[in-house]
Design an enzyme around this catalytic site. Structure first.
Site, mmCIF file in Angstrom:
data_model
loop_
_atom_site.group_PDB
_atom_site.id
_atom_site.type_symbol
_atom_site.label_atom_id
_atom_site.label_comp_id
_atom_site.label_asym_id
_atom_site.label_seq_id
_atom_site.Cartn_x
_atom_site.Cartn_y
_atom_site.Cartn_z
ATOM 1 N N HIS A 117 0.708 -1.222 -0.031
ATOM 2 C CA HIS A 117 -0.114 0.061 0.135
ATOM 3 C C HIS A 117 1.100 1.236 0.011
ATOM 4 O O HIS A 117 0.291 2.398 -0.169
ATOM 5 C CB HIS A 117 -1.067 0.023 1.065
ATOM 6 C CG HIS A 117 -0.346 0.608 2.547
ATOM 7 N ND1 HIS A 117 0.420 -0.363 3.452
ATOM 8 C CD2 HIS A 117 -0.067 1.725 3.162
ATOM 9 C CE1 HIS A 117 0.821 0.131 4.340
ATOM 10 N NE2 HIS A 117 0.643 1.261 4.104
HETATM 11 C C1 UD1 Z 1 -2.142 6.071 5.049
HETATM 12 C C2 UD1 Z 1 -0.736 6.579 5.672
HETATM 13 C C3 UD1 Z 1 0.155 5.775 5.833
HETATM 14 C C4 UD1 Z 1 -0.279 4.356 6.444
HETATM 15 C C5 UD1 Z 1 -1.392 3.750 5.658
HETATM 16 C C6 UD1 Z 1 -2.217 2.659 6.637
HETATM 17 C C7 UD1 Z 1 -0.231 9.076 5.199
HETATM 18 C C8 UD1 Z 1 0.528 10.074 4.705
HETATM 19 N N1 UD1 Z 1 -0.105 7.797 5.055
HETATM 20 O O1 UD1 Z 1 -1.576 5.862 3.848
HETATM 21 O O2 UD1 Z 1 1.512 6.050 6.616
HETATM 22 O O3 UD1 Z 1 0.569 3.346 6.227
HETATM 23 O O4 UD1 Z 1 -2.589 5.049 5.910
HETATM 24 O O5 UD1 Z 1 -2.799 2.154 5.868
HETATM 25 O O6 UD1 Z 1 -1.160 9.403 6.485
HETATM 26 N N2 UD1 Z 1 -8.945 5.195 0.259
HETATM 27 C C9 UD1 Z 1 -10.134 4.824 0.285
HETATM 28 N N3 UD1 Z 1 -10.748 4.407 1.243
HETATM 29 C C10 UD1 Z 1 -10.438 4.741 2.532
HETATM 30 C C11 UD1 Z 1 -9.158 5.174 2.754
HETATM 31 C C12 UD1 Z 1 -8.409 5.595 1.546
HETATM 32 O O7 UD1 Z 1 -10.740 4.427 -0.852
HETATM 33 O O8 UD1 Z 1 -11.227 4.328 3.578
HETATM 34 C C13 UD1 Z 1 -8.044 5.396 -0.912
HETATM 35 C C14 UD1 Z 1 -8.377 6.790 -1.502
HETATM 36 O O9 UD1 Z 1 -8.280 6.844 -2.822
HETATM 37 C C15 UD1 Z 1 -7.016 7.581 -0.996
HETATM 38 C C16 UD1 Z 1 -5.859 6.714 -0.905
HETATM 39 O O10 UD1 Z 1 -6.672 5.389 -0.602
HETATM 40 O O11 UD1 Z 1 -6.822 8.607 -1.760
HETATM 41 C C17 UD1 Z 1 -4.859 6.980 0.011
HETATM 42 O O12 UD1 Z 1 -5.485 7.267 1.431
HETATM 43 P P1 UD1 Z 1 -4.711 8.072 2.345
HETATM 44 O O13 UD1 Z 1 -5.239 7.799 3.680
HETATM 45 O O14 UD1 Z 1 -4.493 9.349 1.997
HETATM 46 O O15 UD1 Z 1 -3.363 7.193 2.474
HETATM 47 P P2 UD1 Z 1 -2.805 5.883 2.746
HETATM 48 O O16 UD1 Z 1 -2.199 5.205 1.573
HETATM 49 O O17 UD1 Z 1 -4.306 4.787 3.382
HETATM 50 N N1 UDP Z 2 -4.389 -5.083 8.600
HETATM 51 C C1 UDP Z 2 -5.964 -5.364 8.529
HETATM 52 N N2 UDP Z 2 -6.620 -5.797 7.387
HETATM 53 C C2 UDP Z 2 -5.869 -5.599 6.338
HETATM 54 C C3 UDP Z 2 -4.373 -5.121 6.369
HETATM 55 C C4 UDP Z 2 -3.883 -4.887 7.502
HETATM 56 O O1 UDP Z 2 -6.462 -5.497 9.695
HETATM 57 O O2 UDP Z 2 -6.351 -6.071 5.176
HETATM 58 C C5 UDP Z 2 -3.929 -4.547 9.687
HETATM 59 C C6 UDP Z 2 -2.460 -5.246 10.164
HETATM 60 O O3 UDP Z 2 -2.844 -6.451 10.668
HETATM 61 C C7 UDP Z 2 -1.864 -4.186 10.793
HETATM 62 C C8 UDP Z 2 -2.302 -2.907 10.265
HETATM 63 O O4 UDP Z 2 -3.622 -3.166 9.779
HETATM 64 O O5 UDP Z 2 -2.432 -4.290 12.337
HETATM 65 C C9 UDP Z 2 -1.434 -2.345 9.503
HETATM 66 O O6 UDP Z 2 -1.758 -1.325 8.705
HETATM 67 P P1 UDP Z 2 -1.384 -0.967 7.430
HETATM 68 O O7 UDP Z 2 -0.384 -1.966 6.722
HETATM 69 O O8 UDP Z 2 -2.342 -0.259 6.697
HETATM 70 O O9 UDP Z 2 -0.517 0.298 7.755
HETATM 71 P P2 UDP Z 2 1.086 0.624 8.320
HETATM 72 O O10 UDP Z 2 1.275 -0.341 9.656
HETATM 73 O O11 UDP Z 2 2.144 0.354 7.150
HETATM 74 O O12 UDP Z 2 1.187 1.999 8.652
#
Ligand code: UD1
Ligand code: UDP
Length: 386
Positions: free
Chosen positions: A219
């Protein structure tokens, strides 16, 4: 009684916050009152609500419903919303997790109002400032009053940046307290492992046999948004599954599923789609994720949290990033950093499948980080009043 405001927003923060809320409810309800603010950074049911339902997290007192957007707009809307709440609630501390835009927004809002910040997961560094998370975590650490580091490396990073380990209470942002307390995510993995075993039927749903599949997650923006890197990772999944006749379970973040068709070449996209060994699925619940991690043969990920959970469940982990903040995993021989390099991922998979790591030293604490954090907040509160 101290009053804390906890800011959550992204999936991993909701999960981490469950550990603290659980201990507050069981052991500290007479001394800590918690007000939860959800920024709305993540909002799909399977990225947010599912964790509240499953992990017993209290319903947020406020939801800013900020949603997705550019970094600047998303963070600005959050700052505005959090500021308003802090002025209204006047808490003793603002509690922040990790390194997302929700973390940064909380740090900016609270520091300007002189609300002491508690940063959980402090001190982690990738030393790669092209990552948005690296900027978020450095800024949050340097505005914080109490900093809780999950690892010795994180604690030492803070010391290298000038934080003094001999600071004593009363703490404030000019005299911050730094602590090495273990990883709050480990608290959760220990707590929910049994429940996951009992409740999750994710293996059955996707035809996965215990110990006979690989778990993958992708991701990070520099993997999903850079076609060359996304192609390399998915080509590696394709090759590994075919070479080893192994199923690969891929719960996909919406960011990734939304970009597959656009950023993969038609050849890679079609090959992955036609490959019946690759089981793509929407994001799964935490109990399902734990079940997948417990029973996978190996994990391939660019997630921070998933790297650690792989380690908790004694699984080898291939890290599809140029570096990791969780260097202890690599030092233990349980993780390999391959970046988004197709051949390096394929080679690391062959090595780990042939010679799995045997030792997983307890470098993430004792699973009691949340209790330590609660006690420290209470003990330090007198001196931290603003
Ligand atoms: C964010 C965090 C990242 C973390 C991740 C956990 C920042 C800069 N990044 O990244 O550090 O590892 O969350 O998962 O804060 N989207 C949906 N539905 C949702 C949420 C997001 O469709 O409920 C899609 C949207 O297209 C959005 C994209 O995902 O633009 C990115 O979401 P965003 O929260 O900006 O960043 P993450 O990649 O999720
Ligand atoms: N996780 C989850 N479902 C998923 C993917 C991840 O519950 O489909 C959980 C995972 O077990 C961990 C956390 O989400 O506890 C990690 O989040 P993510 O990978 O989105 O972000 P990061 O840790 O890289 O910030």
């Amino acid at each position: 009684m101290i009053r804390i405001v906890t800011v959550i927003g992204a999936r991993p923060q909701i999960i981490k916050a469950a550990a603290l809320s659980r201990i507050i409810a069981s052991d500290y309800s007479h001394s800590i009152s918690e007000i939860i603010v959800h920024t709305g950074q993540h909002y799909d049911t399977n990225m947010s609500q599912v964790f509240f339902d499953e992990l017993g997290i209290p319903v947020p007192d406020y939801n800013l419903a900020v949603g997705s957007g550019s970094h600047g707009r998303q963070t600005a809307l959050m700052i505005e919303g959090i500021e308003k709440i802090l002025l209204e609630v006047k808490p003793d501390y603002l509690v922040l997790y990790g390194d997302t835009n929700s973390t940064l927004a909380g740090a900016i809002a609270a520091s300007k109002l002189r609300v002491p910040i508690v940063h959980i997961e402090a001190g982690l560094r990738s030393f790669n400032k092209s990552m948005p998370e690296e900027i978020n975590r450095i800024m949050c650490d340097h505005a914080s009053t109490l900093l809780f580091s999950p690892t010795a490396t994180g604690f030492n990073n803070l010391v290298s940046e000038g934080f003094r380990k001999d600071n004593r209470a009363p703490f404030n942002s000019d005299n911050p307290g730094i602590f090495h307390c273990g990883d709050i995510m480990y608290d959760n993995s220990l707590f929910f492992a049994g429940l996951a075993e009992e409740k999750s039927d994710i293996l059955k749903q996707h035809g996965l046999n215990q110990g006979k599949f690989i778990l993958g997650t992708v991701h990070r923006d520099n993997n999903t948004d850079v076609p060359q890197r996304l192609n390399a990772i998915f080509s590696a999944f394709d090759r590994i599954s075919r070479d080893h006749r192994l199923l690969i379970a891929l719960p996909l973040h919406p960011r990734t599923s939304g970009l597959l068709e656009k950023n993969l070449t038609p050849a890679v996209f079609n090959s992955v789609k036609a490959n019946t060994l690759i089981r793509m699925m929407p994001p799964v619940s935490f109990l399902d994720m734990i079940k997948l991690e417990k029973h996978a043969e190996m994990v391939v990920t660019d997630s921070g949290g998933v790297q650690k959970e792989a380690y908790y469940f004694n699984k080898p982990c291939i890290i599809a990033r140029p570096e990791t903040e969780w260097v202890e995993i690599v030092d233990a021989g349980a993780g390999m950093v391959t970046d988004a390099d197709e051949n390096a991922i394929v080679k690391a998979a062959s090595q780990f499948l042939k010679n799995p790591p045997i030792s997983f030293p307890p470098v993430f604490g004792d699973g009691k980080a949340a209790g330590f954090i609660c006690r420290t907040m209470i003990d330090s509160a007198e001196g931290s009043k603003y």
